[in-house]
Design a protein around this motif. Structure first.
Motif, mmCIF file in Angstrom:
data_model
loop_
_atom_site.group_PDB
_atom_site.id
_atom_site.type_symbol
_atom_site.label_atom_id
_atom_site.label_comp_id
_atom_site.label_asym_id
_atom_site.label_seq_id
_atom_site.Cartn_x
_atom_site.Cartn_y
_atom_site.Cartn_z
ATOM 1 N N THR A 111 0.896 -1.222 -0.045
ATOM 2 C CA THR A 111 -0.043 0.007 -0.263
ATOM 3 C C THR A 111 1.017 1.054 -0.053
ATOM 4 O O THR A 111 1.985 1.301 0.100
ATOM 5 C CB THR A 111 -0.965 0.053 1.285
ATOM 6 O OG1 THR A 111 0.048 -0.002 2.310
ATOM 7 C CG2 THR A 111 -1.892 -1.083 1.395
ATOM 8 N N GLU A 112 0.253 2.461 -0.361
ATOM 9 C CA GLU A 112 1.052 3.699 -0.193
ATOM 10 C C GLU A 112 1.716 3.763 1.224
ATOM 11 O O GLU A 112 2.831 4.628 1.019
ATOM 12 C CB GLU A 112 0.150 4.826 -0.658
ATOM 13 C CG GLU A 112 -0.458 4.960 -1.915
ATOM 14 C CD GLU A 112 -1.226 6.139 -2.410
ATOM 15 O OE1 GLU A 112 -1.262 7.176 -1.421
ATOM 16 O OE2 GLU A 112 -1.860 6.022 -3.339
ATOM 17 N N THR A 119 -7.381 -1.542 -1.714
ATOM 18 C CA THR A 119 -7.572 -0.238 -1.983
ATOM 19 C C THR A 119 -8.875 0.135 -0.901
ATOM 20 O O THR A 119 -9.928 -0.444 -0.654
ATOM 21 C CB THR A 119 -8.083 0.099 -3.310
ATOM 22 O OG1 THR A 119 -8.435 1.456 -3.694
ATOM 23 C CG2 THR A 119 -9.150 -0.755 -3.719
ATOM 24 N N ASP A 120 -8.879 1.569 -0.684
ATOM 25 C CA ASP A 120 -9.811 2.351 0.237
ATOM 26 C C ASP A 120 -10.480 1.168 1.206
ATOM 27 O O ASP A 120 -11.690 0.924 1.575
ATOM 28 C CB ASP A 120 -11.169 2.332 -0.919
ATOM 29 C CG ASP A 120 -10.975 3.366 -1.875
ATOM 30 O OD1 ASP A 120 -10.232 4.352 -1.594
ATOM 31 O OD2 ASP A 120 -11.540 3.200 -3.000
ATOM 32 N N GLU A 121 -9.617 0.810 2.020
ATOM 33 C CA GLU A 121 -9.918 -0.073 3.240
ATOM 34 C C GLU A 121 -10.427 -1.338 2.978
ATOM 35 O O GLU A 121 -11.123 -2.153 3.800
ATOM 36 C CB GLU A 121 -10.771 0.990 4.210
ATOM 37 C CG GLU A 121 -9.865 1.861 4.971
ATOM 38 C CD GLU A 121 -8.563 1.600 5.517
ATOM 39 O OE1 GLU A 121 -8.694 0.527 6.506
ATOM 40 O OE2 GLU A 121 -7.648 2.269 5.479
ATOM 41 N N LYS A 122 -10.361 -1.775 1.634
ATOM 42 C CA LYS A 122 -10.848 -3.044 1.230
ATOM 43 C C LYS A 122 -9.826 -4.186 0.910
ATOM 44 O O LYS A 122 -8.765 -3.552 0.257
ATOM 45 C CB LYS A 122 -12.189 -2.900 0.154
ATOM 46 C CG LYS A 122 -13.254 -2.147 0.611
ATOM 47 C CD LYS A 122 -14.381 -2.479 -0.276
ATOM 48 C CE LYS A 122 -15.504 -1.783 0.255
ATOM 49 N NZ LYS A 122 -16.216 -2.154 1.078
ATOM 50 N N TYR A 169 -8.946 -7.290 -1.381
ATOM 51 C CA TYR A 169 -9.508 -8.034 -2.597
ATOM 52 C C TYR A 169 -8.570 -9.242 -2.686
ATOM 53 O O TYR A 169 -7.612 -9.336 -2.840
ATOM 54 C CB TYR A 169 -9.274 -7.355 -3.850
ATOM 55 C CG TYR A 169 -10.297 -6.240 -3.898
ATOM 56 C CD1 TYR A 169 -11.661 -6.147 -4.533
ATOM 57 C CD2 TYR A 169 -9.952 -4.851 -3.247
ATOM 58 C CE1 TYR A 169 -12.483 -5.073 -4.637
ATOM 59 C CE2 TYR A 169 -10.979 -3.880 -3.524
ATOM 60 C CZ TYR A 169 -12.065 -3.912 -4.205
ATOM 61 O OH TYR A 169 -12.952 -2.822 -4.171
ATOM 62 N N SER A 204 -13.972 -6.102 3.985
ATOM 63 C CA SER A 204 -13.542 -4.787 4.941
ATOM 64 C C SER A 204 -12.549 -4.926 5.843
ATOM 65 O O SER A 204 -12.295 -5.937 6.534
ATOM 66 C CB SER A 204 -14.787 -4.480 5.800
ATOM 67 O OG SER A 204 -14.343 -3.566 6.431
#
Length: 158
Positions: free
Chosen positions: A71-72, A119-122, A124, A137
């Protein structure tokens, strides 16, 4: 005598320039393999800056690491297919393992997770052994499921 000293100095500078070019050589060369069989050197697409082992994730080993996502903020997610889990390592050094998700208030475990994306606290996960994609989540572990994935382009054995 001056001419000889200048010639030696010039020779030394020439050798230093030639040898100096190799100092910037890349440690791991990268190549493109063309359809016609030609191999072309290319700039490195990435640079190795660190190495992690299972112990860095709080587990004994990563026996079947199939995919990695960073992640970033620098958190690493590794899908460990053989152990049916996602190993997570945060930038502060803490780590944990995700071995499944919550579906309809029941725990559902991964079966050979092969891909991971965040991404976005999800989270995959390509849960290959269960033939599904899990969209989970990160806050509470609840998940949405995409099942019975079929492709019009790829064979079922791909």
């Amino acid at each position: 005598m001056k001419k000889k000293a200048c010639a030696i100095l010039l020779l030394f500078l020439l050798i230093a320039c030639i040898l100096g070019m190799n100092v910037s050589a890349e440690m791991y060369p990268a190549y493109n393999y063309m359809a016609n069989g030609e191999i072309t050197a290319v700039p490195q697409p990435f640079k190795i800056v660190d190495t992690f082992f299972g112990e860095d994730f709080g587990i004994s080993s990563l026996t079947g690491a199939e995919d990695v996502f960073c992640t970033e903020d620098g958190t690493l997610y590794v899908s460990d297919t053989e152990k049916n889990q996602i190993a997570v390592r945060k930038t502060d050094g803490s780590s944990y393992v995700i071995d499944g998700c919550i579906i309809n208030n029941e725990k559902s475990v991964f079966n050979k997770p092969q891909g991971v994306f965040v991404t976005d606290e999800k989270l995959y996960v390509c849960d290959y052994g269960n033939n599904r994609i899990v969209i989970m989540s990160l806050a509470n572990g609840t998940a949405q499921i995409i099942e019975n994935i079929k492709s019009q382009i790829l064979d079922k054995d791909f």
